[in-house]
Design an enzyme around this catalytic site. Structure first.
Site, PDB file in Angstrom:
ATOM      1  N   GLU A  49       0.807  -1.231   0.000  1.00  0.00           N
ATOM      2  CA  GLU A  49       0.000   0.000   0.000  1.00  0.00           C
ATOM      3  C   GLU A  49       0.840   1.281   0.000  1.00  0.00           C
ATOM      4  O   GLU A  49       0.495   2.254   0.669  1.00  0.00           O
ATOM      5  CB  GLU A  49      -0.992  -0.049   1.176  1.00  0.00           C
ATOM      6  N   GLU A 100      -5.303 -10.771  -2.948  1.00  0.00           N
ATOM      7  CA  GLU A 100      -6.187 -10.945  -1.779  1.00  0.00           C
ATOM      8  C   GLU A 100      -7.639 -10.917  -2.232  1.00  0.00           C
ATOM      9  O   GLU A 100      -8.471 -10.201  -1.683  1.00  0.00           O
ATOM     10  CB  GLU A 100      -5.944  -9.822  -0.749  1.00  0.00           C
TER      11      GLU A 100
END
Ligand SMILES: *[C@@H]1O[C@H](CO)[C@@H](O)[C@H](O)[C@H]1NC(C)=O
Ligand SMILES: *[C@@H]1O[C@H](CO)[C@@H](O)[C@H](O)[C@H]1NC(C)=O
Ligand SMILES: *[C@@H]1O[C@H](CO)[C@@H](O)[C@H](O)[C@H]1NC(C)=O
Ligand SMILES: *[C@@H]1O[C@H](CO)[C@@H](O)[C@H](O)[C@H]1NC(C)=O
Ligand SMILES: *[C@@H]1O[C@H](CO)[C@@H](O)[C@H](O)[C@H]1NC(C)=O
Ligand SMILES: *[C@@H]1O[C@H](CO)[C@@H](O)[C@H](O)[C@H]1NC(C)=O
Length: 575
Positions: free
Chosen positions: A329, A436
């Site tokens: 991120e 994910e």
């Protein structure tokens, strides 16, 4: 290669055909449409290419840019029909600014706006913007091109094109691409000493390991629950750990590293031949640092502990992972950049690629495929961040990777947008993974998940998918694949179906009378038909029960890494 088995020996040759009978499917090679020519995405052309007619969908239209009323960049309105997927492409050039993001917006009469895609446009050359919409309504829309940062007059638009696909056509197109990118044609040529050795001979194949893996995340509960473990190892050959490798798990207290859980999960995976992708060396969100790290105010101190972290975790698992999420991120967040300087991610990539040069190092970001209207983690921004990292001194040759987390909202996905997003991410030339993937329960959940997974599987840039779910006992609450009694949910059935479909089932290969039948030095030569096999590792076995129980096996790698789509395998059965 010669092997002796039951008194027989055979030689195996692999001949990669030089005549390339590339699959002549209806796959369109037109750069405007969804031909998945990744390169065209990153090219900026002096002239926007002229239109050519495409195949694979219906309702092809070249749209007119409407300059009336002084509003630039509004394309004429067009009617959508519910249930269809519309792919839309356009060529964009900036008049003055060097570069800027330009987005495509589809506006309905009721004012509702749908974002269709985005491109980093440049001055002096034409960039292609791709995207589109899954129409969940029938009615007219206006197509706009706009930028958050640039005036409308700054943006030139040309060759806006729209193509309509119904669900069947879209699926057909995916299947054609899968045929091309995930499979090879294989043909066996077998030479027998005489008729009786030919008669009754059988070639059978079994895939031991598919090239493309659909994996699933796991967490520490797998160490405590045998049924969870059993459920997992009977299905998956690829995993990543949810939290156990994270810094806050391995160094809860400064200077006291504890890899106990991660080590045990690593061992479990290795014992069961499950590949592991490491997650994550660092996380660029301050919230998720170990609490003692958050309290550090001295950049020198932070740099010391961060370098210790990278060294510690990467050396520990070196040689045991197939890739690392290095920066989690770092497009949405910038904790390390804020504390250590704007090149922090780039410096970490430089360091990490020296520690483990053999495996791809990923950036891992959310909202990149999931939301067409994402402003921060958009594909254009992810690409830009990776380009910055690579342009940092010494980083040119790093093995990069792009992780798109894929936490999809429980609603119909925009597949045309997702495809264009994967095009943008893939244009860097690094492997793209869905790392994910999950979706909360909703009425269309299983169907939507299937659409997304097939879209990913049929994109050439996508090299792996990891599902973020598990049986109820695992505590993956958003995506439950099996209930407390380990009975599959609908989503669990879907995953099992795709695991089966994306692995080649065992098969017997017919030995045919073929026009190419030949006799050479008294030997009989026969061919199998060209069969289409999913890439992966195979065991091929030749048996002939009437011939002293001839049975001999060898391994075969079906791959197009050499760029060939037909592999010819020569078998010579000898006395
Ligand atoms: C989709 O389009 C194809 C080709 O035009 C057509 O044969 C088929 O019936 C259509 N399917 C649906 C569900 O509309
Ligand atoms: C390390 O972690 C494990 C698992 O959480 C725990 O059981 C063990 O006590 C820890 N070891 C130390 C030295 O804290
Ligand atoms: C760096 O951090 C480690 C432990 O986190 C500590 O042992 C070491 O003394 C530190 N080094 C410096 C130069 O601060
Ligand atoms: C970051 O790296 C770039 C490219 O190597 C360099 O030009 C720039 O000066 C660096 N910035 C800082 C703050 O060190
Ligand atoms: C082939 O193997 C079977 C079972 O192993 C055996 O019953 C049979 O006698 C063998 N035949 C020959 C020709 O060796
Ligand atoms: C055919 O070839 C096999 C292997 O060389 C040999 O064992 C067998 O005797 C041959 N049969 C005849 C009929 O020549």
């Amino acid at each position: 290669m010669n092997r002796v088995n039951n008194g027989f020996s055979h030689s195996v040759f692999y001949i990669i055909s030089l005549l390339l009978p590339l699959i002549s499917s209806g796959l369109c090679m037109d750069p405007f449409s969804y031909d998945q020519t990744l390169k065209s995405e990153s090219e900026c052309l002096m002239e926007p290419p002229q239109a050519t007619v495409t195949t694979g969908g219906g309702g092809f239209r070249e749209l007119k840019i409407n300059d009336n009323g002084g509003i630039r960049n509004v394309v004429e309105r067009t009617d959508l029909e519910e249930g269809n997927i519309y792919s839309i492409s356009a060529w964009i050039k900036l008049r003055n600014e060097n570069q800027g993001k330009v987005g495509m917006i589809l506006r309905r009469d009721n004012g509702r706006k749908v974002y269709g895609g985005e491109v980093m446009a440049k001055k002096g050359c034409w960039s292609m913007l791709k995207g589109g919409i899954n129409a969940d309504f029938s009615g007219p829309i206006d197509i706009f091109f706009k930028s958050d940062d640039l005036a409308a007059a700054e943006i030139s638009v040309q060759n806006v094109r729209l193509q309509r696909f119904n669900k069947t056509q879209w699926r057909l197109q995916q299947d054609q691409v899968i045929e091309k990118i995930r499979k090879n044609k294989v043909r066996f040529q077998v030479s027998f000493p005489n008729e009786s050795s030919l008669k009754g001979s059988v070639i059978s194949i079994e895939q031991n390991k598919p090239s493309f893996l659909l994996g699933c995340a796991m967490n520490y509960r797998i160490l405590e629950n045998d049924r969870y473990k059993e459920w997992f190892v009977s299905r998956f050959r690829l995993t990543s750990f949810t939290n156990e490798m994270k810094w806050y798990s391995t160094e809860l207290v400064r200077g006291q590293e504890n890899y106990s859980l991660a080590d045990r999960m690593m061992t479990l995976a290795e014992e069961n031949k499950i590949l592991v992708k490491g997650h994550t060396v660092l996380w660029d969100d301050k919230t998720w640092q170990p609490s003692w790290v958050k309290k550090i105010t001295d950049p020198k101190d932070l740099k010391n502990v961060t370098l210790n972290r990278i060294n510690s975790v990467m050396k520990r698992y070196k040689g045991r992972l197939i890739g690392w999420d290095l920066m989690n991120e770092n497009v949405h967040f910038s904790y390390f950049e804020d504390m250590l300087g704007t090149n922090a991610s780039a410096i970490f990539f430089s360091l990490a690629s020296k520690l483990d040069p053999d495996i791809p190092l990923f950036m891992n970001e959310f909202n990149t495929l999931e939301y067409a209207n994402e402003r921060i983690g958009s594909p254009v921004n992810v690409k830009k961040k990776m380009e910055e990292i690579v342009s940092y001194s010494g980083n040119k040759k790093i093995k990069g990777g792009i992780g798109a987390q894929g936490h999809f909202p429980p609603q119909q996905p925009n597949l045309a947008y997702m495809r264009s997003a994967l095009d943008t991410l893939g244009s860097l030339g690094y492997p793209v993974w869905l790392t994910e993937f999950d979706m909360a329960k909703c009425p269309g959940q299983v169907k939507y998940m299937e659409d997304i997974l097939r879209e990913a599987y049929s994109h050439p840039a996508v090299k792996g998918i990891i599902i973020y779910g598990g049986p109820e006992v695992s505590g993956f609450n958003k995506l439950t694949l099996a209930d407390k009694d380990f009975k599959n949910t609908g989503a669990g059935d879907l995953i099992d179906k795709l695991l089966k479909e994306w692995k080649q089932g065992p098969a017997e290969i017919p030995i045919q009378n073929h026009e190419h039948n030949d006799e050479e030095e008294g030997r009989i030569i026969r061919f199998s038909p060209e069969i289409s096999l999913l890439h992966g590792h195979y065991t091929v076995t030749v048996t002939n029960p009437s011939m002293k129980n001839l049975s001999t096996s060898f391994s075969l790698e079906v791959t197009n890494e050499m760029g060939h789509h037909l592999q010819e395998v020569q078998l010579v059965i000898n006395a």
